[in-house]
Design a protein around this motif. Structure first.
Motif, short mmCIF file in Angstrom:
data_model
loop_
_atom_site.label_atom_id
_atom_site.label_comp_id
_atom_site.label_asym_id
_atom_site.label_seq_id
_atom_site.Cartn_x
_atom_site.Cartn_y
_atom_site.Cartn_z
N VAL A 41 5.48 -5.42 -6.87
CA VAL A 41 5.89 -4.02 -6.67
C VAL A 41 4.67 -3.14 -6.36
CG1 VAL A 41 6.88 -2.00 -7.81
CG2 VAL A 41 7.99 -4.23 -8.07
N VAL A 42 3.63 -3.25 -7.17
CA VAL A 42 2.44 -2.40 -6.99
C VAL A 42 1.75 -2.70 -5.66
CG1 VAL A 42 0.12 -1.90 -7.85
CG2 VAL A 42 2.04 -2.01 -9.44
N PHE A 43 1.42 -3.96 -5.42
CA PHE A 43 0.71 -4.29 -4.19
C PHE A 43 1.63 -4.19 -2.98
CE2 PHE A 43 -2.25 -6.15 -7.26
CZ PHE A 43 -3.42 -5.61 -6.79
N GLY A 44 2.91 -4.41 -3.19
CA GLY A 44 3.87 -4.22 -2.09
C GLY A 44 3.89 -2.78 -1.62
N THR A 45 3.85 -1.86 -2.57
CA THR A 45 3.83 -0.43 -2.25
C THR A 45 2.53 -0.06 -1.52
OG1 THR A 45 5.20 0.05 -4.17
CG2 THR A 45 3.99 1.90 -3.21
N LEU A 85 0.23 -7.68 7.62
CA LEU A 85 0.30 -7.53 6.16
C LEU A 85 -0.18 -8.77 5.44
CD1 LEU A 85 3.70 -5.67 6.09
CD2 LEU A 85 1.50 -4.72 5.39
N LEU A 86 0.09 -9.93 6.01
CA LEU A 86 -0.39 -11.18 5.41
C LEU A 86 -1.92 -11.23 5.44
CD1 LEU A 86 0.61 -13.83 4.14
CD2 LEU A 86 0.47 -14.85 6.40
N ILE A 87 -2.51 -10.81 6.54
CA ILE A 87 -3.97 -10.76 6.64
C ILE A 87 -4.53 -9.80 5.60
CG2 ILE A 87 -5.90 -10.00 8.09
CD1 ILE A 87 -4.30 -11.17 10.49
N LEU A 88 -3.97 -8.60 5.50
CA LEU A 88 -4.45 -7.63 4.51
C LEU A 88 -4.34 -8.19 3.10
CD1 LEU A 88 -3.01 -4.17 5.69
CD2 LEU A 88 -5.41 -4.85 5.56
N GLY A 89 -3.19 -8.74 2.76
CA GLY A 89 -2.97 -9.24 1.41
C GLY A 89 -3.84 -10.43 1.07
N PHE A 117 -5.75 -16.30 -8.34
CA PHE A 117 -5.90 -16.40 -6.89
C PHE A 117 -4.71 -17.16 -6.29
CE2 PHE A 117 -7.49 -19.08 -3.34
CZ PHE A 117 -7.69 -18.07 -2.41
N LEU A 118 -4.34 -18.27 -6.91
CA LEU A 118 -3.20 -19.06 -6.41
C LEU A 118 -1.90 -18.27 -6.50
CD1 LEU A 118 -4.02 -22.60 -7.86
CD2 LEU A 118 -4.40 -21.75 -5.53
N LYS A 119 -1.70 -17.54 -7.58
CA LYS A 119 -0.51 -16.68 -7.71
C LYS A 119 -0.54 -15.59 -6.65
CE LYS A 119 -0.21 -17.35 -12.67
NZ LYS A 119 -0.50 -16.72 -13.98
N GLY A 120 -1.73 -15.09 -6.35
CA GLY A 120 -1.88 -14.06 -5.33
C GLY A 120 -1.49 -14.55 -3.95
N ILE A 121 -1.76 -15.80 -3.65
CA ILE A 121 -1.36 -16.36 -2.36
C ILE A 121 0.15 -16.25 -2.21
CG2 ILE A 121 -1.14 -18.51 -1.03
CD1 ILE A 121 -3.92 -19.30 -2.13
N ALA A 122 0.89 -16.65 -3.25
CA ALA A 122 2.35 -16.57 -3.21
C ALA A 122 2.82 -15.13 -3.17
CB ALA A 122 2.95 -17.30 -4.40
N ALA A 123 2.22 -14.27 -4.02
CA ALA A 123 2.65 -12.87 -4.10
C ALA A 123 2.46 -12.16 -2.77
CB ALA A 123 1.88 -12.15 -5.20
N PHE A 124 1.31 -12.34 -2.13
CA PHE A 124 1.05 -11.64 -0.88
C PHE A 124 1.87 -12.21 0.28
CE2 PHE A 124 -2.81 -10.14 -3.15
CZ PHE A 124 -2.55 -8.79 -3.04
N VAL A 177 6.44 -10.67 3.79
CA VAL A 177 7.81 -10.84 4.29
C VAL A 177 8.63 -9.57 4.06
CG1 VAL A 177 10.00 -12.08 3.94
CG2 VAL A 177 7.85 -13.35 4.07
N ILE A 178 8.60 -9.06 2.83
CA ILE A 178 9.40 -7.88 2.48
C ILE A 178 8.93 -6.65 3.26
CG2 ILE A 178 10.01 -6.26 0.63
CD1 ILE A 178 9.83 -8.73 -1.29
N ASP A 179 7.63 -6.36 3.17
CA ASP A 179 7.09 -5.17 3.84
C ASP A 179 7.17 -5.29 5.36
OD1 ASP A 179 6.61 -4.03 1.40
OD2 ASP A 179 4.42 -4.12 1.53
#
Length: 160
Positions: free
Chosen positions: A66-70, A91-95, A139-146, A151-153
């Protein structure tokens, strides 16, 4: 423009990380990211043990989305394209670049060596803070989160 945004995003993220460290009261907010050895010492500290707040890994993951998505949505507005694929890739590059910056620069270089993140009773025990296990897991969780965020953004940006 994407590189400019990435530099701004990384500077902002590092600034927030830096401002949220420096004392036991600030550092306790990131309790879950500390190595297990440090967490055990904090649990035994009568001044800190009641300040520990834990949340489930699922809640933490969703709140990060939610936070990083925003944040990435706002940054995505400046590089918005007409098609989903272009928005998704931007967005994938940024994240993922922010995630890599967090892991390599903030966690591996700064966090593990900075006295700002150390609790008062462990200031001179650098070895307690050198275990990269929790940082690598984040870091690994961040890969999935971003990936999810892109996709959403990307879809939202394409619709508007």
């Amino acid at each position: 423009m994407l590189i400019v945004e990435l530099v701004i995003l990384c500077i902002l993220f590092w600034g927030i990380c830096c401002l949220n460290t420096g004392s036991d009261d600030k550092n306790i907010k990131s309790y879950a990211s500390y190595p297990d050895e440090v967490q055990e010492m904090v649990k035994k500290n009568p001044a800190l043990q009641f300040k520990i707040k834990t949340v489930s890994p699922f809640v933490s993951f969703i709140s990060n989305i939610v936070v990083f998505g925003t944040v990435l949505f706002i940054f995505g507005l400046f590089v918005k394209e007409n098609g989903f694929k272009a928005n998704f890739i931007s967005l994938l590059i940024l994240g993922q670049c922010l995630n890599a910056f967090d892991f390599l620069v903030i966690d591996m270089l700064w966090w593990r060596n900075s006295k700002r993140v150390r609790f008062a009773d462990t200031k001179d025990r650098k070895e307690l803070y050198s275990n990269p296990k929790k940082h690598f897991a984040s870091f690994l969780k961040g890969i999935a989160a971003f990936l999810i965020i892109a996709v959403i953004d990307g879809a939202i940006l394409t619709l508007f």
